[in-house]
Design a protein around this motif. Sequence first.
Motif, PDB file in Angstrom:
ATOM      1  N   MET A   1      69.718  31.596  79.119  1.00 41.62           N
ATOM      2  CA  MET A   1      68.738  32.657  79.020  1.00 41.62           C
ATOM      3  C   MET A   1      67.450  32.069  78.429  1.00 41.62           C
ATOM      4  N   THR A   2      66.317  32.406  79.028  1.00 41.60           N
ATOM      5  CA  THR A   2      65.039  31.880  78.555  1.00 41.60           C
ATOM      6  C   THR A   2      64.608  32.603  77.287  1.00 41.60           C
ATOM      7  N   LYS A   3      63.638  32.029  76.620  1.00 44.34           N
ATOM      8  CA  LYS A   3      63.076  32.627  75.401  1.00 44.34           C
ATOM      9  C   LYS A   3      62.529  34.020  75.695  1.00 44.34           C
ATOM     10  N   ASP A   4      61.814  34.164  76.798  1.00 44.53           N
ATOM     11  CA  ASP A   4      61.247  35.460  77.170  1.00 44.53           C
ATOM     12  C   ASP A   4      62.336  36.504  77.424  1.00 44.53           C
ATOM     13  N   GLU A   5      63.383  36.113  78.094  1.00 39.50           N
ATOM     14  CA  GLU A   5      64.494  37.037  78.361  1.00 39.50           C
ATOM     15  C   GLU A   5      65.204  37.430  77.067  1.00 39.50           C
ATOM     16  N   THR A   6      65.388  36.448  76.206  1.00 41.63           N
ATOM     17  CA  THR A   6      66.025  36.717  74.913  1.00 41.63           C
ATOM     18  C   THR A   6      65.209  37.739  74.130  1.00 41.63           C
ATOM     19  N   PHE A   7      63.906  37.546  74.081  1.00 40.99           N
ATOM     20  CA  PHE A   7      63.070  38.479  73.320  1.00 40.99           C
ATOM     21  C   PHE A   7      63.009  39.857  73.953  1.00 40.99           C
ATOM     22  N   LYS A   8      63.033  39.910  75.255  1.00 42.03           N
ATOM     23  CA  LYS A   8      63.067  41.213  75.913  1.00 42.03           C
ATOM     24  C   LYS A   8      64.332  41.956  75.493  1.00 42.03           C
ATOM     25  N   ASN A   9      65.458  41.254  75.472  1.00 40.24           N
ATOM     26  CA  ASN A   9      66.716  41.862  75.031  1.00 40.24           C
ATOM     27  C   ASN A   9      66.655  42.272  73.560  1.00 40.24           C
ATOM     28  N   ILE A  41      56.178  39.436  67.003  1.00 41.09           N
ATOM     29  CA  ILE A  41      55.207  38.361  67.274  1.00 41.09           C
ATOM     30  C   ILE A  41      55.545  37.129  66.447  1.00 41.09           C
ATOM     31  N   SER A  42      55.819  37.358  65.159  1.00 43.34           N
ATOM     32  CA  SER A  42      56.176  36.257  64.268  1.00 43.34           C
ATOM     33  C   SER A  42      57.475  35.585  64.706  1.00 43.34           C
ATOM     34  N   ALA A  43      58.471  36.394  65.068  1.00 44.43           N
ATOM     35  CA  ALA A  43      59.755  35.849  65.503  1.00 44.43           C
ATOM     36  C   ALA A  43      59.593  35.046  66.796  1.00 44.43           C
ATOM     37  N   PHE A  44      58.767  35.551  67.687  1.00 41.18           N
ATOM     38  CA  PHE A  44      58.554  34.841  68.961  1.00 41.18           C
ATOM     39  C   PHE A  44      57.918  33.485  68.703  1.00 41.18           C
ATOM     40  N   SER A  45      56.916  33.464  67.813  1.00 39.75           N
ATOM     41  CA  SER A  45      56.209  32.206  67.561  1.00 39.75           C
ATOM     42  C   SER A  45      57.060  31.203  66.775  1.00 39.75           C
ATOM     43  N   SER A  46      58.043  31.703  66.025  1.00 41.70           N
ATOM     44  CA  SER A  46      58.891  30.780  65.259  1.00 41.70           C
ATOM     45  C   SER A  46      60.330  30.773  65.785  1.00 41.70           C
ATOM     46  N   TYR A  47      60.499  31.129  67.032  1.00 40.11           N
ATOM     47  CA  TYR A  47      61.827  31.231  67.651  1.00 40.11           C
ATOM     48  C   TYR A  47      62.631  29.932  67.514  1.00 40.11           C
ATOM     49  N   GLU A  48      61.957  28.812  67.609  1.00 37.10           N
ATOM     50  CA  GLU A  48      62.650  27.524  67.543  1.00 37.10           C
ATOM     51  C   GLU A  48      63.306  27.310  66.182  1.00 37.10           C
ATOM     52  N   SER A  49      62.828  27.995  65.140  1.00 39.73           N
ATOM     53  CA  SER A  49      63.427  27.833  63.804  1.00 39.73           C
ATOM     54  C   SER A  49      64.679  28.694  63.630  1.00 39.73           C
ATOM     55  N   PHE A  50      64.923  29.621  64.556  1.00 35.31           N
ATOM     56  CA  PHE A  50      66.133  30.441  64.492  1.00 35.31           C
ATOM     57  C   PHE A  50      67.305  29.584  64.935  1.00 35.31           C
ATOM     58  N   GLU A  51      68.219  29.330  63.997  1.00 35.49           N
ATOM     59  CA  GLU A  51      69.328  28.419  64.255  1.00 35.49           C
ATOM     60  C   GLU A  51      70.588  29.133  64.750  1.00 35.49           C
ATOM     61  N   GLY A  52      70.567  30.456  64.753  1.00 33.77           N
ATOM     62  CA  GLY A  52      71.730  31.201  65.218  1.00 33.77           C
ATOM     63  C   GLY A  52      72.848  31.276  64.195  1.00 33.77           C
ATOM     64  N   LYS A  53      72.565  30.915  62.937  1.00 30.87           N
ATOM     65  CA  LYS A  53      73.585  30.976  61.892  1.00 30.87           C
ATOM     66  C   LYS A  53      73.815  32.414  61.417  1.00 30.87           C
ATOM     67  N   SER A  54      72.890  33.277  61.750  1.00 29.66           N
ATOM     68  CA  SER A  54      73.030  34.699  61.436  1.00 29.66           C
ATOM     69  C   SER A  54      72.790  35.482  62.722  1.00 29.66           C
ATOM     70  N   ARG A  55      73.063  36.769  62.638  1.00 25.27           N
ATOM     71  CA  ARG A  55      72.780  37.616  63.798  1.00 25.27           C
ATOM     72  C   ARG A  55      71.263  37.722  63.971  1.00 25.27           C
TER      73      ARG A  55
END
Length: 185
Positions: A1-9, A41-55
């Motif tokens: 899933m792309t970043k854009d699709e993830t954020f849409k969800n 907006i902030s989450a989208f711009s820093s998406y790469e820092s989200f490691e998936g360790k939390s929901r």
Amino acid sequence: MTKDETFKNWIEQYSAALMRRAVYLLSDKVEAEDIVQEVFISAFSSYESFEGKSRPLTWLMTILNRKVADFYRKKYKSEPNIKLDHFFDEDGAWKNNDILNDWNAGNQETQLLDNAEFNKILEECLEDLPSRWKIPMKLYYLEEKKAPEVSQELDISTTNLWKILQRGRMQLRECLEMNWFANQN
């Protein structure tokens, strides 16, 4: 899933929860909408820092809390000083010494918070407080944050926080006396 699709969800899944929390923290739907938008907006711009360790919702709520703290800090610093003419005369003496007296609530104390009408009046009284008092009161009493944390978020000294809380409690008490207790006799 792309970043854009993830954020849409994420927007579809988590917007309502973020809005509820933001409205609760800010007591203003328009401000809450702006903050939630800033969160995404902030989450989208820093998406790469989200490691998936939390929901994702946990991560977004953390961003929301930081945005709300920034909002309060900015708002608190930009508001004019509050005059205390309502409580004190020009010599600094109490205008109404009755505010210093204890309430004689008897057994009511434990039942009041279970009373929907009382809670409605309490919420109205809280919302009528000046923002310089309402914001610290909500953070300290409703959010149950510790004094150092509230002081840090608002960038004020702990001594100043205690004075603000005292003034807010006085005004809240007077509002409750006029709008609840006076009508109970």
